[in-house]
Design a protein around this motif. Structure first.
Motif, PDB file in Angstrom:
ATOM      1  N   LEU A 165     161.725   8.382  -4.093  1.00 39.77           N
ATOM      2  CA  LEU A 165     162.813   8.101  -5.032  1.00 39.77           C
ATOM      3  C   LEU A 165     162.815   9.099  -6.190  1.00 39.77           C
ATOM      4  N   ALA A 166     161.622   9.421  -6.705  1.00 36.92           N
ATOM      5  CA  ALA A 166     161.557  10.394  -7.797  1.00 36.92           C
ATOM      6  C   ALA A 166     162.036  11.765  -7.330  1.00 36.92           C
ATOM      7  N   GLY A 167     161.629  12.146  -6.123  1.00 33.51           N
ATOM      8  CA  GLY A 167     162.089  13.433  -5.596  1.00 33.51           C
ATOM      9  C   GLY A 167     163.585  13.474  -5.380  1.00 33.51           C
ATOM     10  N   LEU A 168     164.146  12.383  -4.851  1.00 25.82           N
ATOM     11  CA  LEU A 168     165.593  12.328  -4.657  1.00 25.82           C
ATOM     12  C   LEU A 168     166.330  12.399  -5.992  1.00 25.82           C
ATOM     13  N   ALA A 169     165.841  11.644  -6.978  1.00 26.22           N
ATOM     14  CA  ALA A 169     166.492  11.661  -8.291  1.00 26.22           C
ATOM     15  C   ALA A 169     166.464  13.060  -8.893  1.00 26.22           C
ATOM     16  N   LEU A 170     165.312  13.746  -8.773  1.00 24.34           N
ATOM     17  CA  LEU A 170     165.214  15.104  -9.310  1.00 24.34           C
ATOM     18  C   LEU A 170     166.123  16.058  -8.549  1.00 24.34           C
ATOM     19  N   ALA A 171     166.165  15.921  -7.221  1.00 24.92           N
ATOM     20  CA  ALA A 171     167.014  16.808  -6.431  1.00 24.92           C
ATOM     21  C   ALA A 171     168.485  16.616  -6.759  1.00 24.92           C
ATOM     22  N   VAL A 172     168.914  15.356  -6.868  1.00 17.64           N
ATOM     23  CA  VAL A 172     170.317  15.084  -7.198  1.00 17.64           C
ATOM     24  C   VAL A 172     170.639  15.579  -8.597  1.00 17.64           C
ATOM     25  N   HIS A 173     169.659  15.484  -9.508  1.00 18.91           N
ATOM     26  CA  HIS A 173     169.882  15.982 -10.870  1.00 18.91           C
ATOM     27  C   HIS A 173     170.041  17.496 -10.901  1.00 18.91           C
ATOM     28  N   LEU A 174     169.338  18.197 -10.019  1.00 19.29           N
ATOM     29  CA  LEU A 174     169.343  19.657 -10.046  1.00 19.29           C
ATOM     30  C   LEU A 174     170.475  20.281  -9.235  1.00 19.29           C
ATOM     31  N   VAL A 175     170.975  19.577  -8.215  1.00 19.82           N
ATOM     32  CA  VAL A 175     172.018  20.193  -7.385  1.00 19.82           C
ATOM     33  C   VAL A 175     173.284  20.398  -8.216  1.00 19.82           C
ATOM     34  N   PRO A 176     174.005  21.478  -7.984  1.00 22.82           N
ATOM     35  CA  PRO A 176     175.211  21.741  -8.769  1.00 22.82           C
ATOM     36  C   PRO A 176     176.347  20.793  -8.401  1.00 22.82           C
ATOM     37  N   VAL A 177     177.250  20.613  -9.322  1.00 30.73           N
ATOM     38  CA  VAL A 177     178.435  19.790  -9.078  1.00 30.73           C
ATOM     39  C   VAL A 177     179.373  20.545  -8.142  1.00 30.73           C
ATOM     40  N   ARG A 178     179.818  19.867  -7.101  1.00 30.55           N
ATOM     41  CA  ARG A 178     180.719  20.517  -6.147  1.00 30.55           C
ATOM     42  C   ARG A 178     182.109  20.643  -6.755  1.00 30.55           C
TER      43      ARG A 178
END
Length: 400
Positions: free
Chosen positions: A88-101
């Protein structure tokens, strides 16, 4: 001996309670991460697949490592807990870092995902697997176990295909003025109340015929009111979220780009018979209320508060879906200081609220439990607005 049994039972109950709290927290966190990914434009079917696979595979690997590196009896449990937290922490960090489409503007294009083909394959897969196993002299248990999940997947795929068809279909001809729905795009999937689906809905959505035909179904604001309003007031219409991969259920949607949505919204309100909404808080709320006031449509603006029936179940389900609880106080705080509106205190559950010429909130009904009751209150008020010589027996919010 009796004391040990009692202590053992208490320990088991405490462990179950802790496990339930952890599962609940993990599910809420996952849904919040999912909603954050959707808000950044990752709305296609690949996103939930990646998120779900990550949540399942990381804890399995962590459980294995925990069983190897940590002494027995505790390694598996500790590994699973740390695996879930890490996933969950990894997913939250990944979603936070991915750019807005970038936002897809203008007319929606039909998605290229072959939903019907996937739905048919989901149905055929367990049957083919069972046939192969039987031909090789093995029990068909594995194929039988796949039938239920594959049937659910097939229903989801065919539902998505039907929603995709709406992008190419022309809206039905309705001579009546439209009913405009306003809501925050992030709140479209927030549940509003329970309602039993009628025969027309189950005919249009055959995948729900056997599942929801005998009991009420939790629904969003759009789904809850769409049939009743379409039958009595006019066709529901509103602006669509430009990040939608598929149009949600409920009302017809017009997709405008960032430059023109304000103009389209003003045109919709000006030509509408009325405007409906649920109390909430979203970034565009003040602007929308300002436009409604400037166009003189605030006497045709109706705010529906959720019914009291099964309100706790709705709140719990919304929390599980990752939605923060919002009520009348949040709505009033969002509009605090907005010129031309005097909201007053909370009118209570099942209320229909509109506004007088001077902007005072007026309660038309309280304690309503069915969509027909909300619509009936709206119709009575619209008759008064269209024929002002009628007697006004309404009460203001401050009269409570």
């Amino acid at each position: 001996m009796t004391v040990r049994v009692v202590l053992g039972l208490l320990a088991i109950a405490a462990a179950v309670a802790v496990a339930m709290v952890l599962c609940y927290s993990a599910l809420v966190t996952f849904m919040r991460v999912w909603r954050r990914a959707q808000a950044k434009g990752y709305t296609g079917p690949v996103t939930p697949l990646i998120l779900t696979m990550t949540v399942f595979t990381v804890p399995i690997g962590a459980t294995f490592l925990g069983a190897v590196l940590i002494p027995p009896n505790a390694g598996g449990i500790i590994g699973m807990v740390f695996g879930v937290v890490a996933a969950l922490a990894g997913l939250a960090l990944a979603v936070h870092l991915v750019p807005v489409r970038p936002i897809r503007s203008g007319r929606r294009r039909r998605p290229r995902t072959p939903f019907r083909v996937l739905g048919n394959l989901a149905v055929a897969t367990p049957l083919l697997l069972m046939a192969v196993l039987l031909l090789n002299g093995r029990p068909a248990t594995a194929g039988a176990q796949l039938m239920l999940p594959m049937a659910m997947l097939s229903a989801l795929c065919h539902s998505a295909a039907r929603r995709a068809d709406r992008l190419d279909a022309l809206p039905p001809v309705d001579p009546r003025p439209a009913v405009v729905w306003i809501r925050g795009f992030g709140n479209e999937r927030r549940l509003f109340g329970f309602r039993r689906r009628d025969k027309e809905e189950t005919r249009e959505r055959p995948e729900l015929r056997k599942i929801f035909s005998r009991r009420p179904d939790p629904m969003s604001f759009d789904e809850y009111f769409a049939p009743a309003i379409a039958a009595e007031l006019g066709r529901g219409y509103g602006l669509g979220n430009p990040r939608d991969y598929l149009p949600p259920e409920g009302i017809d949607r017009h997709y405008a780009n960032d430059d023109s949505w304000r103009e389209h919204f003003a045109d919709l309100v000006a030509e509408a018979r009325c405007v409906v909404m649920a109390p909430g808080d979203w970034p565009e709320l003040r602007y929308e209320f300002r436009v409604i006031r400037e166009l003189g449509a605030h006497r045709r603006l109706f705010v529906f508060t959720p019914p009291a029936g099964k309100a706790r179940q709705i709140r719990r389900a919304n929390r599980l879906k990752g939605f923060r609880h919002e009520d009348w106080d949040d709505f009033a705080a969002a509009l605090d200081g907005e010129p031309g509106y005097l909201l007053g205190p909370d009118p209570g559950p099942g209320a229909v609220v509109t506004f007088e010429e001077d902007g005072r909130a007026v309660v038309l009904a309280r304690g309503v439990e069915e969509p027909a009751g909300y619509v009936a209150a709206v119709l009575r008020h619209l008759v008064e607005v269209e024929h002002p010589e009628g007697t006004d027996r309404r009460s203001t919010v401050d009269d409570r």
